[in-house]
Design a protein around this motif. Structure first.
Motif, PDB file in Angstrom:
ATOM      1  N   PRO A 137      -1.081  -4.890   4.821  1.00 13.80           N
ATOM      2  CA  PRO A 137      -1.275  -3.548   4.004  1.00 13.80           C
ATOM      3  C   PRO A 137      -1.218  -3.634   2.796  1.00 13.80           C
ATOM      4  O   PRO A 137      -0.811  -5.056   2.693  1.00 13.80           O
ATOM      5  CB  PRO A 137       0.130  -3.321   4.145  1.00 13.80           C
ATOM      6  CG  PRO A 137       0.966  -4.497   5.230  1.00 13.80           C
ATOM      7  CD  PRO A 137       0.092  -5.406   5.623  1.00 13.80           C
ATOM      8  N   GLN A 148     -10.070  -6.039   6.454  1.00 16.56           N
ATOM      9  CA  GLN A 148     -10.564  -5.783   8.173  1.00 16.56           C
ATOM     10  C   GLN A 148     -11.044  -6.362   9.353  1.00 16.56           C
ATOM     11  O   GLN A 148     -10.800  -6.523  10.095  1.00 16.56           O
ATOM     12  CB  GLN A 148     -10.626  -4.259   8.011  1.00 16.56           C
ATOM     13  CG  GLN A 148     -10.861  -3.133   8.906  1.00 16.56           C
ATOM     14  CD  GLN A 148      -9.543  -2.856   8.994  1.00 16.56           C
ATOM     15  OE1 GLN A 148      -8.855  -2.945   8.364  1.00 16.56           O
ATOM     16  NE2 GLN A 148      -9.754  -2.144  10.009  1.00 16.56           N
ATOM     17  N   ARG A 176       1.731  -9.247   2.759  1.00 12.70           N
ATOM     18  CA  ARG A 176       1.182  -7.777   2.100  1.00 12.70           C
ATOM     19  C   ARG A 176       0.283  -8.217   1.095  1.00 12.70           C
ATOM     20  O   ARG A 176       0.072  -9.238   0.529  1.00 12.70           O
ATOM     21  CB  ARG A 176       2.215  -6.849   1.286  1.00 12.70           C
ATOM     22  CG  ARG A 176       1.805  -6.214   0.949  1.00 12.70           C
ATOM     23  CD  ARG A 176       2.990  -5.206   0.314  1.00 12.70           C
ATOM     24  NE  ARG A 176       3.499  -4.429   1.759  1.00 12.70           N
ATOM     25  CZ  ARG A 176       3.387  -2.983   1.907  1.00 12.70           C
ATOM     26  NH1 ARG A 176       1.894  -2.679   1.233  1.00 12.70           N
ATOM     27  NH2 ARG A 176       3.781  -2.842   3.004  1.00 12.70           N
ATOM     28  N   ASP A 189      -4.726   3.150   6.990  1.00 11.07           N
ATOM     29  CA  ASP A 189      -3.433   4.012   6.902  1.00 11.07           C
ATOM     30  C   ASP A 189      -2.205   2.667   6.637  1.00 11.07           C
ATOM     31  O   ASP A 189      -1.839   3.753   6.016  1.00 11.07           O
ATOM     32  CB  ASP A 189      -3.065   4.616   8.844  1.00 11.07           C
ATOM     33  CG  ASP A 189      -4.256   5.240   9.092  1.00 11.07           C
ATOM     34  OD1 ASP A 189      -4.950   6.316   8.318  1.00 11.07           O
ATOM     35  OD2 ASP A 189      -4.547   5.550  10.665  1.00 11.07           O
ATOM     36  N   SER A 190      -2.284   2.346   6.411  1.00 14.38           N
ATOM     37  CA  SER A 190      -0.823   0.850   6.315  1.00 14.38           C
ATOM     38  C   SER A 190      -1.057   0.919   4.608  1.00 14.38           C
ATOM     39  O   SER A 190      -0.222   0.728   3.774  1.00 14.38           O
ATOM     40  CB  SER A 190      -0.582   0.516   7.560  1.00 14.38           C
ATOM     41  OG  SER A 190      -2.134  -0.787   6.534  1.00 14.38           O
ATOM     42  N   ASP A 191      -2.141   1.659   4.008  1.00 19.83           N
ATOM     43  CA  ASP A 191      -1.964   1.190   2.744  1.00 19.83           C
ATOM     44  C   ASP A 191      -1.435   2.268   1.759  1.00 19.83           C
ATOM     45  O   ASP A 191      -1.686   3.434   2.252  1.00 19.83           O
ATOM     46  CB  ASP A 191      -4.203   1.145   2.581  1.00 19.83           C
ATOM     47  CG  ASP A 191      -4.179  -1.066   2.656  1.00 19.83           C
ATOM     48  OD1 ASP A 191      -3.035  -1.672   3.411  1.00 19.83           O
ATOM     49  OD2 ASP A 191      -5.419  -0.548   3.186  1.00 19.83           O
ATOM     50  N   THR A 207      -9.638   1.974   2.214  1.00 25.48           N
ATOM     51  CA  THR A 207      -7.902   2.358   3.051  1.00 25.48           C
ATOM     52  C   THR A 207      -8.115   2.032   4.116  1.00 25.48           C
ATOM     53  O   THR A 207      -8.907   3.104   4.359  1.00 25.48           O
ATOM     54  CB  THR A 207      -6.795   2.657   1.728  1.00 25.48           C
ATOM     55  OG1 THR A 207      -7.456   4.494   1.802  1.00 25.48           O
ATOM     56  CG2 THR A 207      -7.440   2.635  -0.010  1.00 25.48           C
ATOM     57  N   THR A 225      -0.910  -3.220  -1.043  1.00 24.86           N
ATOM     58  CA  THR A 225      -0.206  -1.781  -1.796  1.00 24.86           C
ATOM     59  C   THR A 225      -0.974  -1.674  -3.680  1.00 24.86           C
ATOM     60  O   THR A 225      -1.522  -3.087  -4.175  1.00 24.86           O
ATOM     61  CB  THR A 225       1.088  -2.251  -2.332  1.00 24.86           C
ATOM     62  OG1 THR A 225       1.831  -1.899  -0.711  1.00 24.86           O
ATOM     63  CG2 THR A 225       2.077  -1.054  -3.424  1.00 24.86           C
TER      64      THR A 225
END
Length: 232
Positions: free
Chosen positions: A140, A132, A111, A161-163, A159, A142
């Motif tokens: 991901p 990416q 992460r 979708d998982s961020d 971002t 945060t």
């Protein structure tokens, strides 16, 4: 000292928010000679009543094929903001490439934890783009972003979708951001061995968050990339 100097040419500008102006330039050969990397910044040189005055700016959307990029300026009182607000197409400004570096962690982290504000969003976006590209979005993000103006949260953050992005209003000289971040980064949420931390906010806030990571959680300095982007 390894510095490389270039002359940039303004091609136009656009308002990002009422408080941020994006200036577009031709690079004068900068991208071809220096290459590009995520979070890359350069120094611009301004004439401040006859004295040389420099400020660092992150490259926005650098395109080596066309030799162009942009830079975002906070619209507050100061020589850099004054130059940006009055710069016309064809106007030139000197730039220096020195000191900027970044290598995406390998292997890809579990992460990525990010702390910033509107001034560091161009760097954050370049970090997200590189994440990416090299990791296919595997890590991901945060992020906590501190804001001072109502329009700040409208600035694009690239971002996936998982961020998860949380906007924190600037209160008590940044203490609200530090408390929120340090309260969330605990031994139960962080993997010291597998996570990566990128912190670029006001200088005192950056120091406090890095101290928490190093002293309280025991994060190795090589898993932290931190820079005080501005000072009160």
């Amino acid at each position: 000292m390894g510095a490389k100097d270039f002359t940039l040419e303004v091609t136009g500008s656009e308002e990002i928010t009422p408080d941020f102006l994006r200036v577009h330039v031709r690079d004068g050969g900068l991208l071809e000679r220096s290459g590009i990397h995520p979070t890359m910044w350069i120094r611009l040189w301004f004439n401040d009543s006859g004295k040389a005055h420099q400020r660092a700016y992150t490259l926005v959307n650098p395109d080596p094929a066309t030799g162009t990029f942009s830079m975002d300026f906070a619209m507050h009182h100061g020589v850099a903001a004054h130059w940006a607000s009055s710069a016309q197409p064809g106007e030139a400004i000197d730039a220096t490439v020195q000191g900027s570096s970044f290598t995406f962690p390998e292997p890809a982290p579990r992460r990525i934890w990010v702390v910033g504000d509107p001034a560091s969003i161009p760097a954050i976006n370049s970090l997200l783009d590189e994440r990416q590209r090299v990791a296919a979005g595997a890590a991901p993000v945060t992020a906590w972003l501190e804001y001072q103006h109502d329009a700040d949260p409208s600035i694009e953050v690239r971002t996936a979708d998982s961020d998860v992005v949380t906007w924190i209003p600037r209160k008590r000289d940044g203490a609200a951001l530090v408390e929120e971040v340090c309260g969330a980064l605990t031994a139960n949420t962080v993997s010291v061995a597998d996570d990566f931390f990128w912190v670029a906010s006001e200088a005192s806030s950056t120091r406090a968050i890095v101290k928490h990571l190093r002293k309280e959680l025991g994060v190795d300095k090589h898993r932290i990339d931190a820079l005080g982007y501005w000072r009160v």
